[in-house]
Design a protein around this motif. Structure first.
Motif, PDB file in Angstrom:
ATOM      1  N   ALA A 329      -4.885  37.398  78.291  1.00 23.41           N
ATOM      2  CA  ALA A 329      -4.462  35.985  78.341  1.00 23.41           C
ATOM      3  C   ALA A 329      -5.341  35.156  77.425  1.00 23.41           C
ATOM      4  O   ALA A 329      -4.862  34.248  76.729  1.00 23.41           O
ATOM      5  CB  ALA A 329      -4.530  35.467  79.776  1.00 23.41           C
ATOM      6  N   SER A 330      -6.646  35.481  77.377  1.00 22.15           N
ATOM      7  CA  SER A 330      -7.526  34.665  76.531  1.00 22.15           C
ATOM      8  C   SER A 330      -7.242  34.915  75.048  1.00 22.15           C
ATOM      9  O   SER A 330      -7.249  33.991  74.237  1.00 22.15           O
ATOM     10  CB  SER A 330      -8.978  34.908  76.964  1.00 22.15           C
ATOM     11  OG  SER A 330      -9.773  35.299  75.932  1.00 22.15           O
ATOM     12  N   ALA A 332      -4.297  35.759  73.843  1.00 20.52           N
ATOM     13  CA  ALA A 332      -3.018  35.081  73.568  1.00 20.52           C
ATOM     14  C   ALA A 332      -3.239  33.584  73.360  1.00 20.52           C
ATOM     15  O   ALA A 332      -2.646  32.979  72.458  1.00 20.52           O
ATOM     16  CB  ALA A 332      -2.051  35.334  74.732  1.00 20.52           C
ATOM     17  N   SER A 333      -4.125  32.982  74.179  1.00 20.50           N
ATOM     18  CA  SER A 333      -4.299  31.532  74.027  1.00 20.50           C
ATOM     19  C   SER A 333      -5.058  31.206  72.746  1.00 20.50           C
ATOM     20  O   SER A 333      -4.786  30.189  72.102  1.00 20.50           O
ATOM     21  CB  SER A 333      -4.957  30.917  75.275  1.00 20.50           C
ATOM     22  OG  SER A 333      -6.324  31.163  75.259  1.00 20.50           O
ATOM     23  N   GLU A 334      -6.002  32.103  72.339  1.00 24.14           N
ATOM     24  CA  GLU A 334      -6.694  31.878  71.058  1.00 24.14           C
ATOM     25  C   GLU A 334      -5.700  31.964  69.898  1.00 24.14           C
ATOM     26  O   GLU A 334      -5.727  31.150  68.961  1.00 24.14           O
ATOM     27  CB  GLU A 334      -7.789  32.920  70.840  1.00 24.14           C
ATOM     28  CG  GLU A 334      -9.122  32.537  71.495  1.00 24.14           C
ATOM     29  CD  GLU A 334     -10.109  33.677  71.525  1.00 24.14           C
ATOM     30  OE1 GLU A 334     -10.026  34.566  70.646  1.00 24.14           O
ATOM     31  OE2 GLU A 334     -10.959  33.689  72.438  1.00 24.14           O
ATOM     32  N   ALA A 336      -2.476  31.406  70.025  1.00 19.70           N
ATOM     33  CA  ALA A 336      -1.581  30.244  70.058  1.00 19.70           C
ATOM     34  C   ALA A 336      -2.261  29.028  69.448  1.00 19.70           C
ATOM     35  O   ALA A 336      -1.630  28.208  68.782  1.00 19.70           O
ATOM     36  CB  ALA A 336      -1.158  29.958  71.503  1.00 19.70           C
ATOM     37  N   ALA A 337      -3.594  28.930  69.684  1.00 13.36           N
ATOM     38  CA  ALA A 337      -4.344  27.761  69.172  1.00 13.36           C
ATOM     39  C   ALA A 337      -4.567  27.855  67.666  1.00 13.36           C
ATOM     40  O   ALA A 337      -4.749  26.832  66.994  1.00 13.36           O
ATOM     41  CB  ALA A 337      -5.677  27.660  69.896  1.00 13.36           C
TER      42      ALA A 337
END
Ligand code: BYC
Length: 338
Positions: A329-330, A332-334, A336-337
């Motif tokens: 999840a971390s 994926a969020s990096e 996306a950012a």
């Protein structure tokens, strides 16, 4: 009733030019009665002494659940059953706080448990005696927990912070345990002649093993001098044993029970009770693995450990999956950012 005076002999703390500066700083902190915390510098022998004592203490709590655990289904009333169940659970909890305190010294719990199961680590001699009657449950609370409190209250001021803090909570619970044991014995001695006989017979079996719990005489104790200099031990084995005898004899008189020692008498000059010789041959036999229940106790612990293996493995697998999900999840969020 079991509170101790806890003055430490400061002259026992050396300030010697042969010590390194780290050792001198450590000794000065001990002399000032400061707590040593897990990340602080400490001599390796201080660390290993604590690992030995704290883990043996933890093992004693966990093995100590067995003699009483066998009476949960046979307690004489629902109230006694509830109390005993809570007490045995408390002992398991004490084991957990103590294993956690030992782990702060850099050792892992699996190693400690392996040392117990393979016979390399000791646990208290007292738990190798059988509980033959309901009176034995009273005797364990009154005498064994009474002796444990006498020994453990000074450990609340031990120099190692995590051990001292664990002992504060443990002592509060032990105090309740001692009173429930006294209450069982008090009830029995006010019962039928057969119940009084049961209490007397039980006292005769538990008295000497309880005195042995405090460890060998000071002159034969390997660790007392160094452990005292480090502020781990505050009162010696013999002094604690004497305090226990002095407190317990009047309690036995109040209960109308006879302590099985013909040499027991008040010594006005010493201001203490004199008592007869302790059967040390028996103590060392039990410590070396040849007591009445050593094999049974270890077999029960190993069986429980093996039967719980799947739970530990399932919990570890779940934690690994949760960690992998959090990592994914971390990432994926990096992404996306970015
Ligand atoms: N049994 O130099 P010493 C409870 C060993 S659980 C077996 O005086 P030290 C409860 C000692 O380990 C209460 N071994 O040692 C739970 C050493 O051998 P090693 C348990 C004993 O450490 C459930 C050798 O003899 N309490 O209350 O300075 C239900 C020489 O002895 C015993 C604790 O563990 C013994 N009785 O002093 C109900 C308290 N005594 O290790 C109740 C924490 C001695 O060199 N521990 N040995 O191979 C201590 O305070 C100290 O470790 C002791 C011994 C006073 C026990």
């Amino acid at each position: 009733m079991y509170t101790q005076a806890m003055d430490l002999d400061r002259s026992a703390t050396p300030a010697d030019a042969t010590f390194t500066s780290e050792e001198q700083a450590f000794n000065a902190r001990i002399a000032r009665d400061e707590k040593i915390e897990p990340n602080d510098w400490m001599p390796e022998s201080y660390r290993s002494t604590l690992i030995r004592q704290i883990s043996q203490h933890a093992h004693s709590e966990v093995v100590g659940m067995l003699p009483e655990g066998g009476w949960i289904t046979r307690a004489p009333s629902l109230k006694r059953k509830e109390i005993l169940l809570a007490k045995v659970q408390d002992e398991g909890g004490h084991g957990l706080y103590l294993y956690a305190a030992a782990e702060t010294l850099g050792v892992c719990r699996a190693e400690l448990i392996d040392a117990l199961h393979s016979g390399r680590a000791k646990y208290s001699s007292i738990f190798n005696y059988p509980t033959l009657t309901w009176a034995d449950i009273g005797m364990i609370g009154w005498l064994v927990d009474g002796a444990a409190i006498m020994n453990q209250v000074p450990l609340c001021r031990c120099s190692y912070g995590p051990y001292a803090r664990a002992m504060i909570r443990i002592c509060k619970e032990e105090s309740f345990h001692q009173r429930q044991g006294f209450d069982i014995v008090h009830t029995l001695v006010r019962g039928t002649p057969e119940q009084r006989r049961m209490a007397q017979e039980s006292l005769e079996r538990w008295w000497w093993p309880t005195l042995m719990m405090f460890g060998p005489h000071d002159k034969d104790s390997t660790h007392t001098a160094q452990a005292t200099a480090w502020g781990i031990k505050r009162i010696t084995n013999d002094d604690l044993r004497q305090k226990f005898v002095d407190v317990t004899v009047p309690q036995a008189e109040y209960l109308g029970l006879e302590i099985p020692d013909p040499e027991l008498r008040w010594n006005p000059e010493r201001g203490h009770y004199d008592f007869g010789p302790i059967p040390w041959d028996e103590f060392w036999r039990v410590v070396k693995g040849d007591g009445p229940c050593n094999k049974e106790r270890m077999a029960a612990r190993i069986q429980a450990f093996e039967e719980g293996r799947w739970v530990r493995e399932a919990a570890a697998a779940h934690a690994a999956k949760a960690r992998a999900r959090a990592a994914a999840a971390s990432v994926a969020s990096e992404e996306a950012a970015a």
